[in-house]
Design an enzyme around this catalytic site. Structure first.
Site, PDB file in Angstrom:
ATOM      1  N   ASN A   1      42.474 127.988 -37.704  1.00  0.00           N
ATOM      2  CA  ASN A   1      43.710 128.120 -36.927  1.00  0.00           C
ATOM      3  C   ASN A   1      43.565 127.561 -35.509  1.00  0.00           C
ATOM      4  O   ASN A   1      44.428 126.823 -35.036  1.00  0.00           O
ATOM      5  CB  ASN A   1      44.144 129.589 -36.869  1.00  0.00           C
ATOM      6  CG  ASN A   1      44.496 130.118 -38.247  1.00  0.00           C
ATOM      7  OD1 ASN A   1      44.558 129.347 -39.208  1.00  0.00           O
ATOM      8  ND2 ASN A   1      44.722 131.414 -38.360  1.00  0.00           N
TER       9      ASN A   1
ATOM     10  N   HIS B   1      84.628 103.065 -21.452  1.00  0.00           N
ATOM     11  CA  HIS B   1      85.384 103.142 -22.713  1.00  0.00           C
ATOM     12  C   HIS B   1      85.337 101.821 -23.478  1.00  0.00           C
ATOM     13  O   HIS B   1      86.255 101.508 -24.228  1.00  0.00           O
ATOM     14  CB  HIS B   1      86.846 103.548 -22.473  1.00  0.00           C
ATOM     15  CG  HIS B   1      86.993 104.675 -21.509  1.00  0.00           C
ATOM     16  ND1 HIS B   1      86.904 106.005 -21.874  1.00  0.00           N
ATOM     17  CD2 HIS B   1      87.184 104.673 -20.158  1.00  0.00           C
ATOM     18  CE1 HIS B   1      87.059 106.767 -20.811  1.00  0.00           C
ATOM     19  NE2 HIS B   1      87.216 105.989 -19.748  1.00  0.00           N
TER      20      HIS B   1
ATOM     21  N   SER C   1      71.668  86.334 -43.906  1.00  0.00           N
ATOM     22  CA  SER C   1      72.277  87.024 -45.038  1.00  0.00           C
ATOM     23  C   SER C   1      71.993  86.219 -46.295  1.00  0.00           C
ATOM     24  O   SER C   1      71.937  84.988 -46.258  1.00  0.00           O
ATOM     25  CB  SER C   1      73.779  87.136 -44.802  1.00  0.00           C
ATOM     26  OG  SER C   1      74.464  87.236 -46.034  1.00  0.00           O
TER      27      SER C   1
ATOM     28  N   LYS D   1      75.411  83.699 -41.133  1.00  0.00           N
ATOM     29  CA  LYS D   1      75.029  84.922 -40.424  1.00  0.00           C
ATOM     30  C   LYS D   1      73.638  84.897 -39.806  1.00  0.00           C
ATOM     31  O   LYS D   1      72.701  84.350 -40.350  1.00  0.00           O
ATOM     32  CB  LYS D   1      75.081  86.107 -41.396  1.00  0.00           C
ATOM     33  CG  LYS D   1      76.484  86.393 -41.930  1.00  0.00           C
ATOM     34  CD  LYS D   1      77.230  87.272 -40.982  1.00  0.00           C
ATOM     35  CE  LYS D   1      76.706  88.647 -41.139  1.00  0.00           C
ATOM     36  NZ  LYS D   1      77.709  89.648 -41.214  1.00  0.00           N
TER      37      LYS D   1
ATOM     38  N   GLU E   1      69.203  96.848 -34.721  1.00  0.00           N
ATOM     39  CA  GLU E   1      69.860  97.760 -35.669  1.00  0.00           C
ATOM     40  C   GLU E   1      68.878  98.805 -36.189  1.00  0.00           C
ATOM     41  O   GLU E   1      69.210  99.974 -36.340  1.00  0.00           O
ATOM     42  CB  GLU E   1      70.459  96.975 -36.836  1.00  0.00           C
ATOM     43  CG  GLU E   1      71.744  96.265 -36.459  1.00  0.00           C
ATOM     44  CD  GLU E   1      72.288  95.389 -37.578  1.00  0.00           C
ATOM     45  OE1 GLU E   1      73.487  95.443 -37.825  1.00  0.00           O
ATOM     46  OE2 GLU E   1      71.511  94.646 -38.206  1.00  0.00           O
TER      47      GLU E   1
ATOM     48  N   TYR F   1      49.459 132.704 -36.458  1.00  0.00           N
ATOM     49  CA  TYR F   1      49.511 131.493 -37.292  1.00  0.00           C
ATOM     50  C   TYR F   1      50.187 131.767 -38.632  1.00  0.00           C
ATOM     51  O   TYR F   1      49.940 132.787 -39.279  1.00  0.00           O
ATOM     52  CB  TYR F   1      48.093 130.961 -37.547  1.00  0.00           C
ATOM     53  CG  TYR F   1      48.100 129.759 -38.485  1.00  0.00           C
ATOM     54  CD1 TYR F   1      48.290 128.473 -38.004  1.00  0.00           C
ATOM     55  CD2 TYR F   1      47.964 129.934 -39.865  1.00  0.00           C
ATOM     56  CE1 TYR F   1      48.339 127.381 -38.857  1.00  0.00           C
ATOM     57  CE2 TYR F   1      48.010 128.845 -40.734  1.00  0.00           C
ATOM     58  CZ  TYR F   1      48.205 127.582 -40.221  1.00  0.00           C
ATOM     59  OH  TYR F   1      48.264 126.511 -41.079  1.00  0.00           O
TER      60      TYR F   1
END
Ligand code: ARG
Length: 460
Positions: A113, A159, A280, A286, A293, A320
């Protein structure tokens, strides 16, 4: 019976099933702690010998056995066994096989422990010491980019609507500030990580005349955990680390979101060098920002680990409990993901190419200097609320004409307020607007340059 090999099997009458064995074992992941386990065992054994609890010969045998084991593990020759549950029992069993009775004495005045709590703290301290310089490297990369763009105008958003012109350098330095706090948080967290649990034994301490300070000193801890029950059971230091990691990832996910938007053809503010993108399989045109991401996506995973640890700890009675064995995988994955993310992100900064014209024309589109016109009127005596209304009308007018405020004729502008004179045009330019915010924390290029200088000093 194979199960009788277990260190604790003495009082058990039937073996655990294979499933239970697999379910309760942690060796497949905690073997990663091996070098810290050996480090901890060595310091513990040295203290036992210094206190006369084991003999000098036993210590010599233990030390020699542990170095052999260390080499076996490093060389890949060590045979890990799931029957032996975890990293601690695997190493102990091997030590006994190599050095005999001396190896059996190593566990005197110690429990798994306090042993495991020590190992995790050593692991985490090492990880923090690796991560802080990586944060600094990322800060340096931001500084380099910001320095090139103190005068580059971009739309500042609120915004996600164009709000006021800002310097791209200023925008980048916002992330520098976030990372600065992140590094401070880890430095602070390290203080609480760096305390020694050993000596707490299973939960109550031990009846042997141990010297905990000596062990702390040998292992480079700043001090000892002051309560044995707390020492073996709490994992708050790991939770705190995961919270700091979640914030770092959160900051980088915000930046990632911006890079993704900025790269999209609708914005075209930046290009990211090819090695951070993929194509892609169906749409030939693309170029996808995979790295940002994935940083955004992996932030979810790191937040999850934080919640996992908080939930693991919640309502655990002292001291523990085996629940705590579940602390390792989230913690390890947090460390690994964070390290990879910081390295890749720092590298990515050098692959950002800025499209000044696109940033500039986006700023022109959003009446970004409307506030400047209002401030101009207010400085000439009109109360700010009235200025606000005057400018709102002027914006409406320009919108109908399909042009910016700065494109309107003086005579047109004067129909909204007689206070407007021909000095207005310098106020309505993007540079004029930016330059006028000339105080600490403001976006004027002079201030951004000063902020970069201060930032450099803070990293030195
Ligand atoms: N593998 C265990 C863990 O990670 C070590 C401690 C085991 N202690 C015990 N009392 N069963 O937490």
């Amino acid at each position: 019976m194979e199960d009788k090999n277990k260190a604790w099997s003495g009082r058990f009458n039937e073996p655990v099933s294979q499933l239970v064995q697999r379910y309760t074992a942690s060796v497949n992941f905690d073997k990663r702690l091996a070098e810290y386990d050996i480090q901890g065992s060595r310091a513990h054994a040295q203290m036992l010998a210094a206190q006369g609890i084991i003999s000098a010969e036993d210590l010599a045998a233990i030390e020699q056995g542990l170095s052999e084991i260390y080499n076996e593990i490093k060389g890949g020759a060590f045979e890990w066994s799931i029957t032996l549950e975890d990293v601690h029992l695997n190493i102990e069993k091997r030590l006994i096989a190599i050095v005999g009775d001396a190896g059996k004495r190593l566990h005197t005045a110690r429990s798994r422990n306090d042993q495991v709590a020590t190992d995790i703290r050593l692991f985490l301290r090492t990880s923090i010491d690796e991560i802080i310089p990586l944060i600094k490297a990322m800060q340096r990369a931001l500084l380099d980019l910001a320095e090139k763009h103190t005068d580059t105008v971009m739309p500042g958003f609120t915004h996600l609507q164009v709000a006021q012109p800002v310097s791209l350098g200023h925008h980048l330095m916002a992330y520098f500030e976030m990372l600065k706090r992140d590094a401070e948080r880890l430095t602070d967290c390290r203080k609480r990580v760096n305390k020694l649990p050993l000596g707490a034994a299973a939960l109550a301490g031990t009846s042997y005349p141990i010297d905990r300070e000596l062990v702390a000193q040998k292992l480079g801890f700043d001090g000892v955990c002051e309560n044995s029950l707390d020492a073996v059971s709490d994992r708050d230091f790991a939770i705190e680390f995961c919270a700091s990691a979640a914030l770092i990832m959160t900051h980088l996910s915000r930046f990632s979101e911006e890079l993704i938007l900025w790269m999209s053809p609708s914005f075209s503010f930046i290009e990211l060098t090819d090695r951070f993108c993929t194509g892609s399989s169906i749409m030939p045109q693309k170029k996808n920002p995979d790295v940002p991401e994935l940083v955004r996506g992996k932030t979810g995973r790191i937040n999850g680990h934080l919640i996992a640890l908080l939930t693991l700890m919640k309502a655990q009675p002292l001291a523990y409990n085996k629940d705590n064995q579940e602390d390792k995988e989230p913690l390890f994955d947090t460390v690994d993901t964070l390290i990879d993310t910081l390295i890749i992100y720092t590298d990515m900064m050098s692959g950002v190419h800025v499209n000044h014209d696109a940033m500039r024309s986006a700023t022109m589109k959003g009446f970004a200097t409307a506030t400047d016109l209002a401030d101009y009127l207010t400085k000439k005596g009109l109360p700010f609320r009235d200025s606000h209304e005057v400018v709102a009308k002027a914006v409406q007018f320009a919108e109908k004409k399909g042009c910016d405020l700065s494109d309107l004729k003086l005579s047109n502008l004067q129909t909204f307020s007689k206070l407007i004179e021909d000095d207005i045009f310098s106020v309505l330019t993007l540079e004029g607007s930016m330059m006028s915010r000339n105080h600490i924390g403001g976006t004027s290029p002079t201030q951004v340059k000063a902020a970069i200088e201060r930032a450099k000093e803070s990293l030195a």
